[in-house]
Design an enzyme around this catalytic site. Structure first.
Site, PDB file in Angstrom:
ATOM      1  N   LYS A  94      47.349  45.723  55.468  1.00  0.00           N
ATOM      2  CA  LYS A  94      48.386  46.452  56.170  1.00  0.00           C
ATOM      3  C   LYS A  94      47.966  47.811  56.849  1.00  0.00           C
ATOM      4  O   LYS A  94      48.457  48.116  57.884  1.00  0.00           O
ATOM      5  CB  LYS A  94      49.722  46.706  55.469  1.00  0.00           C
ATOM      6  CG  LYS A  94      50.126  45.288  55.025  1.00  0.00           C
ATOM      7  CD  LYS A  94      51.972  45.195  55.048  1.00  0.00           C
ATOM      8  CE  LYS A  94      52.103  43.828  54.945  1.00  0.00           C
ATOM      9  NZ  LYS A  94      53.742  43.557  54.719  1.00  0.00           N
ATOM     10  N   LYS A 145      47.533  33.443  56.875  1.00  0.00           N
ATOM     11  CA  LYS A 145      48.523  33.111  56.114  1.00  0.00           C
ATOM     12  C   LYS A 145      49.859  33.044  57.264  1.00  0.00           C
ATOM     13  O   LYS A 145      49.733  33.917  57.976  1.00  0.00           O
ATOM     14  CB  LYS A 145      49.125  34.072  54.875  1.00  0.00           C
ATOM     15  CG  LYS A 145      50.373  34.209  54.499  1.00  0.00           C
ATOM     16  CD  LYS A 145      50.462  35.425  53.467  1.00  0.00           C
ATOM     17  CE  LYS A 145      51.106  36.595  54.150  1.00  0.00           C
ATOM     18  NZ  LYS A 145      52.489  37.026  53.362  1.00  0.00           N
ATOM     19  N   LYS A 167      55.781  36.214  58.648  1.00  0.00           N
ATOM     20  CA  LYS A 167      57.117  36.439  59.491  1.00  0.00           C
ATOM     21  C   LYS A 167      56.978  37.717  60.478  1.00  0.00           C
ATOM     22  O   LYS A 167      57.611  37.759  61.593  1.00  0.00           O
ATOM     23  CB  LYS A 167      58.482  36.666  58.841  1.00  0.00           C
ATOM     24  CG  LYS A 167      58.362  37.701  57.858  1.00  0.00           C
ATOM     25  CD  LYS A 167      59.791  37.829  56.826  1.00  0.00           C
ATOM     26  CE  LYS A 167      59.964  37.885  55.606  1.00  0.00           C
ATOM     27  NZ  LYS A 167      59.470  38.887  55.137  1.00  0.00           N
TER      28      LYS A 167
HETATM   29  P1  ATP Z   1      55.378  40.047  56.143  1.00  0.00           P
HETATM   30  O1  ATP Z   1      54.886  39.379  57.170  1.00  0.00           O
HETATM   31  O2  ATP Z   1      56.422  41.151  56.634  1.00  0.00           O
HETATM   32  O3  ATP Z   1      54.476  41.073  55.227  1.00  0.00           O
HETATM   33  P2  ATP Z   1      56.011  38.115  54.375  1.00  0.00           P
HETATM   34  O4  ATP Z   1      56.227  36.881  55.456  1.00  0.00           O
HETATM   35  O5  ATP Z   1      54.618  37.923  53.800  1.00  0.00           O
HETATM   36  O6  ATP Z   1      56.232  39.114  55.089  1.00  0.00           O
HETATM   37  P3  ATP Z   1      57.505  38.702  51.972  1.00  0.00           P
HETATM   38  O7  ATP Z   1      58.691  39.170  52.171  1.00  0.00           O
HETATM   39  O8  ATP Z   1      56.365  39.642  51.825  1.00  0.00           O
HETATM   40  O9  ATP Z   1      56.932  37.821  53.460  1.00  0.00           O
HETATM   41  O10 ATP Z   1      57.303  37.441  50.949  1.00  0.00           O
HETATM   42  C1  ATP Z   1      58.305  36.989  50.295  1.00  0.00           C
HETATM   43  C2  ATP Z   1      57.827  35.927  49.405  1.00  0.00           C
HETATM   44  O11 ATP Z   1      57.218  34.702  50.118  1.00  0.00           O
HETATM   45  C3  ATP Z   1      56.767  36.283  48.458  1.00  0.00           C
HETATM   46  O12 ATP Z   1      56.900  35.763  47.240  1.00  0.00           O
HETATM   47  C4  ATP Z   1      55.600  35.670  49.037  1.00  0.00           C
HETATM   48  O13 ATP Z   1      54.439  35.511  48.277  1.00  0.00           O
HETATM   49  C5  ATP Z   1      56.049  34.564  49.760  1.00  0.00           C
HETATM   50  N1  ATP Z   1      55.335  34.138  51.075  1.00  0.00           N
HETATM   51  C6  ATP Z   1      55.087  34.951  52.114  1.00  0.00           C
HETATM   52  N2  ATP Z   1      54.259  34.170  52.988  1.00  0.00           N
HETATM   53  C7  ATP Z   1      54.030  32.932  52.510  1.00  0.00           C
HETATM   54  C8  ATP Z   1      53.081  32.046  52.861  1.00  0.00           C
HETATM   55  N3  ATP Z   1      52.888  31.769  54.093  1.00  0.00           N
HETATM   56  N4  ATP Z   1      52.913  30.964  52.070  1.00  0.00           N
HETATM   57  C9  ATP Z   1      53.609  30.733  50.706  1.00  0.00           C
HETATM   58  N5  ATP Z   1      54.382  31.827  50.384  1.00  0.00           N
HETATM   59  C10 ATP Z   1      54.586  32.932  51.252  1.00  0.00           C
END
Ligand code: ATP
Ligand code: LTN
Length: 336
Positions: free
Chosen positions: A116, A198, A201
């Site tokens: 980040k 990965k 969002k």
């Molecule tokens: P950001 O993009 O803002 O960092 P994010 O999409 O990674 O957000 P978080 O709110 O950080 O989402 O994650 C919420 C949950 O979803 C966490 O348990 C995280 O491990 C899981 N998660 C996020 N992205 C994935 C993915 N691509 N595959 C599986 N699990 C995920």
């Protein structure tokens, strides 16, 4: 929270955007499934989202929307606790004490911090650095036994365990050491556009993710565009065929089929058929959630009442831990 003896779960998700299929498969779907066996506390991690600059009005809106979406996924607010992190001030109170028991070196090793920082070089703030300490506080404050998360959060879970173990050694048994619950399949759903990354969002490329709120046509379009390979064979191989393997993982999640069964099902068929099938099962899984979401979000009073009650129930548990920790570390407490 009917049965006192049941083990406890805590998990959180940031209101940084509309959740993706990655969030759903890696985390939120399991939150709903685990409710029958555990006492669960699920949280919208709004304080964590401040580590990246947010538009205030949008953050407020997203916090309510995400809460409604969690209800739509099937989180039962009567049996379990759904709340917003900033509504329970005890998290930040515990976080300070834990920060004073966490080393600079440990925090410097966190890959999310490195990622980040690289992504937002103009805003490498203190909160981004101490992010895992607040997450440890979220978990330890409820003495959670199990934390369902995707693979990217396992390093943060490890540091939470380290912090808990160290605190217990110095001040006597205080915190439960939490275990992760990382799904065997689907813990890391990859970007549809760049399958080495990965699915996230906050990705700027809208074709890289499927949102939980995407309609069927959008899901079909995004699946059709998903990057695969020129081999033309539906076969699971994360290294050589990351795009196809990712789509197989998604298909397997919603059909319950193994990778071998999926390979057999699509033998001799092209990627076109396969992608359409992935889109169909994904849309079938998300459509009922979307209908519920629309219904629940329309009733803002209901959502806010759930969050109010959730915050009260969570605070009741969390305040007791903070009091205990403050006493253990030697902060003077006056008679009530
Ligand atoms: P950001 O993009 O803002 O960092 P994010 O999409 O990674 O957000 P978080 O709110 O950080 O989402 O994650 C919420 C949950 O979803 C966490 O348990 C995280 O491990 C899981 N998660 C996020 N992205 C994935 C993915 N691509 N595959 C599986 N699990 C995920
Ligand atoms: N850092 C997590 C969100 C989160 C969390 C938690 C997850 C905040 N506090 C406590 C599990 C337990 C993320 O998904 N990025």
């Amino acid at each position: 929270m009917a049965d006192e003896k049941r083990k406890r779960i805590l998990s959180g998700i940031q209101p940084t955007g509309t959740p993706t299929l990655g969030n759903y498969i890696g985390a939120v779907r399991n939150w709903a499934l685990l409710q029958s066996d555990y006492d669960c506390l699920y949280m919208v991690a709004d304080l964590h989202s401040l580590t990246v600059r947010q538009n205030p009005a949008e953050l407020r809106r997203r916090t309510r929307e995400l809460s409604a979406l969690l209800l739509a996924v099937g989180i039962d607010p009567k049996e379990h606790v759904l709340f917003v992190q900033s509504h329970v001030p005890a998290h930040t109170q515990l976080s300070w004490v834990l920060a004073c028991n966490t080393q600079f070196g440990e925090l410097s090793r966190m890959t999310q911090f490195k990622d980040k920082s690289a992504k937002h070089p103009d805003n490498v703030n203190g909160g981004l650095f101490t992010y895992p300490v607040l997450m440890a506080a979220d978990i330890l404050i409820y003495n959670a036994d199990l934390v369902p998360v995707g693979q990217d959060q396992t390093q943060h879970l490890e540091i939470a365990r380290d912090i808990a173990g160290r605190f217990n050694n110095i001040y006597g048994d205080t915190f439960t050491l939490p275990e992760g619950y990382v799904p065997a399949s689907g813990a890391k759903i990859m970007s549809l556009a760049e399958p080495a990354k990965k699915m996230s969002k906050s990705d700027t490329n809208v074709n890289s993710f499927i949102l939980m709120t995407d309609d069927k046509d959008t899901i079909i379009r995004k699946c059709k565009r998903a990057v695969t390979d020129s081999d033309g064979c539906v076969r699971f191989d994360r290294e050589q065929k990351p795009g196809v393997s990712n789509l197989m993982t998604i298909y397997g999640t919603f059909t319950g089929k193994s990778m071998d069964e999926i390979a057999a099902e699509f033998e001799g068929k092209g990627y076109g058929d396969f992608k359409l099938a992935v889109a169909e099962v994904t849309a079938d899984a998300l459509t009922p959630v979307q209908a519920e979401y629309g219904r629940i979000l329309a009733d803002k009073t209901y959502v806010d009442a759930v969050l109010k009650s959730g915050a009260e129930r969570a605070a009741h548990l969390a305040d007791r831990t903070v009091s205990k920790v403050y006493r253990k570390v030697g902060l003077l407490q006056l008679d009530k």
